[in-house]
Design an enzyme around this catalytic site. Sequence first.
Site: not given
Ligand code: A2P
Length: 279
Positions: A19, A24, A135, A239
């Site tokens: 995505d 971005y 979106s 993400k």
């Molecule tokens: P990072 O990039 O350091 O892993 P969303 O997809 O809801 O926007 O969430 C993204 C956020 O969640 C980012 O800050 C990411 O940090 C963090 N994140 C991604 N995967 C995990 C995970 N499995 N457990 C905890 N935090 C996560």
Amino acid sequence: GSCLESVKIAIDTGYRHIDGAFVYYNEHEVGQAIRDKIAEGRIKREDIFYCGKLWNTCHPPELVRPTLEKTLKILQLDYVDLYIIELPMAFKPGDAIYPKDENGKIIYHETDLCATWEAMEACKDAGLAKSIGVSNFNRRQLEMILNKPGLKYKPVSNQVECHPYFTQPKLLEFCRQHDIVIVGYSPLGTSRDETWVNVSSPPLLKDPVLNAIGKKYNKTAAQVALRFSIQRGVVVIPKSFNPQRIRENFQIFDFSLTEKEMKEIEALNKNVRYVELLM
Ligand code: A2P
């Protein structure tokens, strides 16, 4: 550079849906990662599903195709798999992504979403986008497109915030009835960056129910949150820039939640957005 590396790790892990968006500012890295993996023989272009987005300053119909062409040039790809209208409101066209007046207020632009949609349809006809969608559209905005006289293509998807604390039951049902896939953004509850996230809603991944259910399956709260969404037919786009978490977020196809657990998680809905999009 972290985006280039992350997309490569993601592709090696098995992810195929990526995505992206012009705003971005990393489409050059995403394109590079995809092209590198194709050159390595790891994937073919048709294995990848890349979603690009039309930004608010590019809604006038005559800007739609040139904007997509710019994205393709940055990606160095011939087509995107999905091109979506990022938000249902238009800003004044120009170089400023957030055009503002002397009082710091966003300068909006009057456009007709239906005319923008017709320009999106033309991009599909030209083969620049395999599919087109939207979106952040609510039901009323979707209906405007669906009821447009002479509609050629329906939006295939609507990307909106969706996770256990914001489950979107009514929009999900409406989209199901119209064969529109909901793509859930912030499926893990966002990065909680206070510059754009409403942090008054508690951190999703600390939720006791998600953690307790995770314990049962030897999974994390993040994996349970993602599994919950895909099990109710919502596409997830988590993400992460962290290799371990990128892999963790893919390990969700070897367990399933019971009907009772799905109901328990559905009951967590707070109807509060993390991403309020106040503009
Ligand atoms: P990072 O990039 O350091 O892993 P969303 O997809 O809801 O926007 O969430 C993204 C956020 O969640 C980012 O800050 C990411 O940090 C963090 N994140 C991604 N995967 C995990 C995970 N499995 N457990 C905890 N935090 C996560």
